[in-house]
Design a protein around this motif. Structure first.
Motif, PDB file in Angstrom:
ATOM      1  N   LEU A  20      -6.700   0.697  -4.500  1.00 37.14           N
ATOM      2  CA  LEU A  20      -7.829   1.617  -4.343  1.00 37.14           C
ATOM      3  C   LEU A  20      -7.466   3.030  -4.777  1.00 37.14           C
ATOM      4  CD1 LEU A  20      -9.261   0.438  -0.895  1.00 37.14           C
ATOM      5  CD2 LEU A  20     -10.295   0.108  -3.146  1.00 37.14           C
ATOM      6  N   ILE A  21      -6.278   3.491  -4.379  1.00 39.68           N
ATOM      7  CA  ILE A  21      -5.841   4.844  -4.727  1.00 39.68           C
ATOM      8  C   ILE A  21      -5.693   5.002  -6.239  1.00 39.68           C
ATOM      9  CG2 ILE A  21      -3.842   6.385  -4.607  1.00 39.68           C
ATOM     10  CD1 ILE A  21      -3.567   5.543  -1.668  1.00 39.68           C
ATOM     11  N   GLU A  22      -5.186   3.956  -6.883  1.00 39.47           N
ATOM     12  CA  GLU A  22      -4.965   4.016  -8.324  1.00 39.47           C
ATOM     13  C   GLU A  22      -6.277   4.076  -9.095  1.00 39.47           C
ATOM     14  OE1 GLU A  22      -2.713   1.438 -11.841  1.00 39.47           O
ATOM     15  OE2 GLU A  22      -2.464   0.886  -9.741  1.00 39.47           O
ATOM     16  N   ASN A  23      -7.335   3.476  -8.560  1.00 37.98           N
ATOM     17  CA  ASN A  23      -8.586   3.362  -9.310  1.00 37.98           C
ATOM     18  C   ASN A  23      -9.709   4.273  -8.819  1.00 37.98           C
ATOM     19  OD1 ASN A  23      -8.125   0.918 -11.220  1.00 37.98           O
ATOM     20  ND2 ASN A  23      -7.368   0.173  -9.249  1.00 37.98           N
ATOM     21  N   TYR A  24      -9.646   4.713  -7.565  1.00 39.24           N
ATOM     22  CA  TYR A  24     -10.751   5.505  -7.018  1.00 39.24           C
ATOM     23  C   TYR A  24     -10.196   6.708  -6.247  1.00 39.24           C
ATOM     24  CZ  TYR A  24     -12.975   0.981  -7.824  1.00 39.24           C
ATOM     25  OH  TYR A  24     -13.406  -0.189  -8.382  1.00 39.24           O
ATOM     26  N   SER A  25     -10.308   7.898  -6.838  1.00 33.08           N
ATOM     27  CA  SER A  25      -9.778   9.093  -6.179  1.00 33.08           C
ATOM     28  C   SER A  25     -10.563   9.437  -4.922  1.00 33.08           C
ATOM     29  CB  SER A  25      -9.806  10.283  -7.144  1.00 33.08           C
ATOM     30  OG  SER A  25     -11.135  10.573  -7.539  1.00 33.08           O
ATOM     31  N   TRP A  26     -11.860   9.032  -4.869  1.00 32.76           N
ATOM     32  CA  TRP A  26     -12.675   9.367  -3.704  1.00 32.76           C
ATOM     33  C   TRP A  26     -12.258   8.622  -2.447  1.00 32.76           C
ATOM     34  CZ3 TRP A  26     -14.653   4.853  -2.031  1.00 32.76           C
ATOM     35  CH2 TRP A  26     -14.907   3.850  -2.968  1.00 32.76           C
ATOM     36  N   ILE A  27     -11.354   7.633  -2.601  1.00 31.57           N
ATOM     37  CA  ILE A  27     -10.914   6.879  -1.426  1.00 31.57           C
ATOM     38  C   ILE A  27     -10.186   7.791  -0.433  1.00 31.57           C
ATOM     39  CG2 ILE A  27      -8.605   6.171  -2.223  1.00 31.57           C
ATOM     40  CD1 ILE A  27     -11.211   3.956  -0.451  1.00 31.57           C
ATOM     41  N   PHE A  28      -9.612   8.921  -0.943  1.00 29.50           N
ATOM     42  CA  PHE A  28      -8.924   9.850  -0.048  1.00 29.50           C
ATOM     43  C   PHE A  28      -9.891  10.476   0.955  1.00 29.50           C
ATOM     44  CE2 PHE A  28      -5.977   9.889  -3.722  1.00 29.50           C
ATOM     45  CZ  PHE A  28      -4.820   9.518  -3.052  1.00 29.50           C
ATOM     46  N   TYR A  29     -11.152  10.688   0.539  1.00 30.58           N
ATOM     47  CA  TYR A  29     -12.146  11.194   1.483  1.00 30.58           C
ATOM     48  C   TYR A  29     -12.351  10.198   2.622  1.00 30.58           C
ATOM     49  CZ  TYR A  29     -13.691  14.894  -1.751  1.00 30.58           C
ATOM     50  OH  TYR A  29     -13.762  15.999  -2.561  1.00 30.58           O
ATOM     51  N   LEU A  30     -12.476   8.912   2.268  1.00 30.39           N
ATOM     52  CA  LEU A  30     -12.714   7.881   3.284  1.00 30.39           C
ATOM     53  C   LEU A  30     -11.515   7.741   4.210  1.00 30.39           C
ATOM     54  CD1 LEU A  30     -14.494   5.040   1.260  1.00 30.39           C
ATOM     55  CD2 LEU A  30     -15.510   6.822   2.683  1.00 30.39           C
ATOM     56  N   MET A  31     -10.299   7.757   3.631  1.00 27.94           N
ATOM     57  CA  MET A  31      -9.093   7.648   4.463  1.00 27.94           C
ATOM     58  C   MET A  31      -8.975   8.846   5.401  1.00 27.94           C
ATOM     59  SD  MET A  31      -6.097   6.140   1.993  1.00 27.94           S
ATOM     60  CE  MET A  31      -6.058   4.403   1.524  1.00 27.94           C
ATOM     61  N   GLY A  32      -9.268  10.037   4.879  1.00 28.73           N
ATOM     62  CA  GLY A  32      -9.194  11.227   5.715  1.00 28.73           C
ATOM     63  C   GLY A  32     -10.179  11.165   6.866  1.00 28.73           C
ATOM     64  N   ALA A  33     -11.436  10.771   6.565  1.00 29.90           N
ATOM     65  CA  ALA A  33     -12.450  10.653   7.613  1.00 29.90           C
ATOM     66  C   ALA A  33     -12.063   9.596   8.633  1.00 29.90           C
ATOM     67  CB  ALA A  33     -13.798  10.316   6.976  1.00 29.90           C
ATOM     68  N   LEU A  34     -11.497   8.463   8.155  1.00 28.16           N
ATOM     69  CA  LEU A  34     -11.075   7.396   9.063  1.00 28.16           C
ATOM     70  C   LEU A  34      -9.980   7.885  10.004  1.00 28.16           C
ATOM     71  CD1 LEU A  34     -11.019   4.430   9.994  1.00 28.16           C
ATOM     72  CD2 LEU A  34      -9.413   3.959   8.125  1.00 28.16           C
ATOM     73  N   LEU A  35      -9.020   8.626   9.467  1.00 33.24           N
ATOM     74  CA  LEU A  35      -7.927   9.112  10.310  1.00 33.24           C
ATOM     75  C   LEU A  35      -8.415  10.134  11.333  1.00 33.24           C
ATOM     76  CD1 LEU A  35      -4.846   9.474   7.942  1.00 33.24           C
ATOM     77  CD2 LEU A  35      -5.294   7.747   9.668  1.00 33.24           C
ATOM     78  N   LEU A  36      -9.369  10.969  10.959  1.00 31.23           N
ATOM     79  CA  LEU A  36      -9.919  11.926  11.922  1.00 31.23           C
ATOM     80  C   LEU A  36     -10.645  11.190  13.050  1.00 31.23           C
ATOM     81  CD1 LEU A  36     -11.201  14.693   9.479  1.00 31.23           C
ATOM     82  CD2 LEU A  36      -9.241  14.830  11.022  1.00 31.23           C
ATOM     83  N   PHE A  37     -11.367  10.127  12.690  1.00 32.94           N
ATOM     84  CA  PHE A  37     -12.026   9.311  13.715  1.00 32.94           C
ATOM     85  C   PHE A  37     -10.996   8.627  14.607  1.00 32.94           C
ATOM     86  CE2 PHE A  37     -13.241   4.935  14.850  1.00 32.94           C
ATOM     87  CZ  PHE A  37     -14.229   5.217  15.793  1.00 32.94           C
ATOM     88  N   LEU A  38      -9.943   8.057  13.992  1.00 33.27           N
ATOM     89  CA  LEU A  38      -8.906   7.374  14.756  1.00 33.27           C
ATOM     90  C   LEU A  38      -8.153   8.352  15.659  1.00 33.27           C
ATOM     91  CD1 LEU A  38      -7.480   4.971  12.003  1.00 33.27           C
ATOM     92  CD2 LEU A  38      -8.921   4.353  13.964  1.00 33.27           C
ATOM     93  N   ALA A  39      -7.977   9.599  15.177  1.00 28.86           N
ATOM     94  CA  ALA A  39      -7.322  10.621  15.992  1.00 28.86           C
ATOM     95  C   ALA A  39      -8.141  10.909  17.243  1.00 28.86           C
ATOM     96  CB  ALA A  39      -7.135  11.898  15.175  1.00 28.86           C
ATOM     97  N   TYR A  40      -9.457  11.012  17.074  1.00 29.63           N
ATOM     98  CA  TYR A  40     -10.337  11.242  18.226  1.00 29.63           C
ATOM     99  C   TYR A  40     -10.253  10.067  19.204  1.00 29.63           C
ATOM    100  CZ  TYR A  40     -14.585  11.832  20.979  1.00 29.63           C
ATOM    101  OH  TYR A  40     -15.465  11.952  22.020  1.00 29.63           O
ATOM    102  N   ARG A  41     -10.306   8.858  18.650  1.00 30.77           N
ATOM    103  CA  ARG A  41     -10.246   7.674  19.513  1.00 30.77           C
ATOM    104  C   ARG A  41      -8.890   7.585  20.220  1.00 30.77           C
ATOM    105  NH1 ARG A  41     -10.071   1.779  16.931  1.00 30.77           N
ATOM    106  NH2 ARG A  41      -7.909   2.470  16.735  1.00 30.77           N
TER     107      ARG A  41
END
Length: 327
Positions: free
Chosen positions: A125-146
């Motif tokens: 995903l990282i190699e083909n889609y740079s926007w995946i970093f937005y999704l990973m960042g948002a996921l980690l912020l959600f996981l941090a809250y949880r």
């Protein structure tokens, strides 16, 4: 970082050999490890992980070496949190101490397999889609809250996945050694050991969702991601028996991990803005004024957070114990 297919094959092969050795040398015969045995092997695996990181730094440069150490620290901290949940699982199923090694070993192997799959998917995903970093960042912020505010005291023995397994499988009420199934009066039954493995497998899946985006926020090198995870999981079985009661004293571990996940989440979003290609953000152009968080700062931040969480946890439990004695 140039990693040839041969290096990948050797690395995966050596990792498999380590776990095979672990099984036949320590787990095959049910027993409860002594503190001395657990300490020796824990020191060995941590030393091996540190030497490997030094090797990466010497061979490929200290930027990659720093990424490995930051990733290893993060994955080790997440793995210790994983151990805490393993402890809850085994307490919920009343797993005899002599068989806990086998449960831990199977759980660690499942964790490595699941993380390996997530690593491969993440790298693609990282190699083909740079926007995946937005999704990973948002996921980690959600996981941090949880992680910070979620409940860590639920009973996995009564979870939905285990409940489903109980409904569709004939389960015995008692353990039969460390066997997963047993034949009684000509009929095949499964033992509580199987339900424990099912619960452990589900826990591993949840933690893989936490850990892989986190380490991809520190490095884009799939080889570093895999080796950091492998070394974090190696020796985890011995660490469980070594720190045993200490796990319950790490009362601020969840909050410390939440801070780390949130930090890496922000780092991922910053990186996503640096390589931005989404047309509705800055016209599809990179945003160069966003600060780039260097790996040395990430390493220091993660190490400091783990240290503060550990010291604060031990101080609190010591105060609570003293207050209990004074009553």
């Amino acid at each position: 970082m140039a990693v040839t297919p041969l290096i990948w094959i050797i690395t995966i092969g050596v990792t498999i050999l380590f776990f095979v050795y672990e099984f036949f040398a320590h787990v095959r015969k049910p027993h409860e490890p002594t503190i001395a045995e657990s300490a020796r092997w824990s020191i060995f695996y941590v030393s091996l992980a540190l030497l490997f990181g030094v090797g990466i730094g010497l061979v490929s440069g200290w930027t990659y070496g720093g990424e490995y150490f930051a990733g290893y620290l993060t994955e080790k901290a997440l793995s210790i949190d994983n151990l805490f949940v393993f402890l809850i699982v085994m307490a919920g199923f009343a797993v005899p101490k002599a068989y806990q090694q086998k449960v831990l070993m199977i759980g660690i192997i499942i964790a490595l397999i699941m993380r390996g799959a997530f690593i491969a998917v993440g790298a693609s995903l990282i190699e083909n889609y740079s926007w995946i970093f937005y999704l990973m960042g948002a996921l980690l912020l959600f996981l941090a809250y949880r992680q910070a505010f979620g409940s860590h005291g639920s009973d996995p023995a009564n979870g939905k996945v285990v409940g489903f397994a109980r409904r569709i499988l004939p389960i015995t009420d008692t353990y039969h050694g460390d066997r997963l199934s047993v034949r009684i009066d000509g009929k095949r039954f499964f033992t509580p050991m199987l339900l424990t493995i099912v619960a452990i497998g589900f826990v591993d899946l949840v933690f893989a969702v936490d850990s892989i985006p986190a380490i991809y926020g520190l490095t884009e090198q799939a080889y570093i991601v895999f080796t950091a995870n492998a070394f974090a999981l190696m020796g985890l079985r011995q660490l469980f028996f070594l720190i045993g009661g200490l796990l319950e004293r790490l009362v601020y571990l969840a909050q410390g991990l939440a801070v780390i996940l949130a930090f890496i989440g922000v780092k991922l979003v910053f990186h996503a803005l640096h390589v931005n290609e989404l047309p509705f953000i800055n016209g599809g152009q990179h945003i160069d004024w966003i600060p780039d968080i260097p790996i040395w700062f990430s390493l220091l931040f993660i190490a400091a957070t783990i240290t503060v969480a550990t010291v604060a946890s031990l101080a609190k439990t010591r105060r609570d114990a003293r207050a209990g004695l004074e009553r």
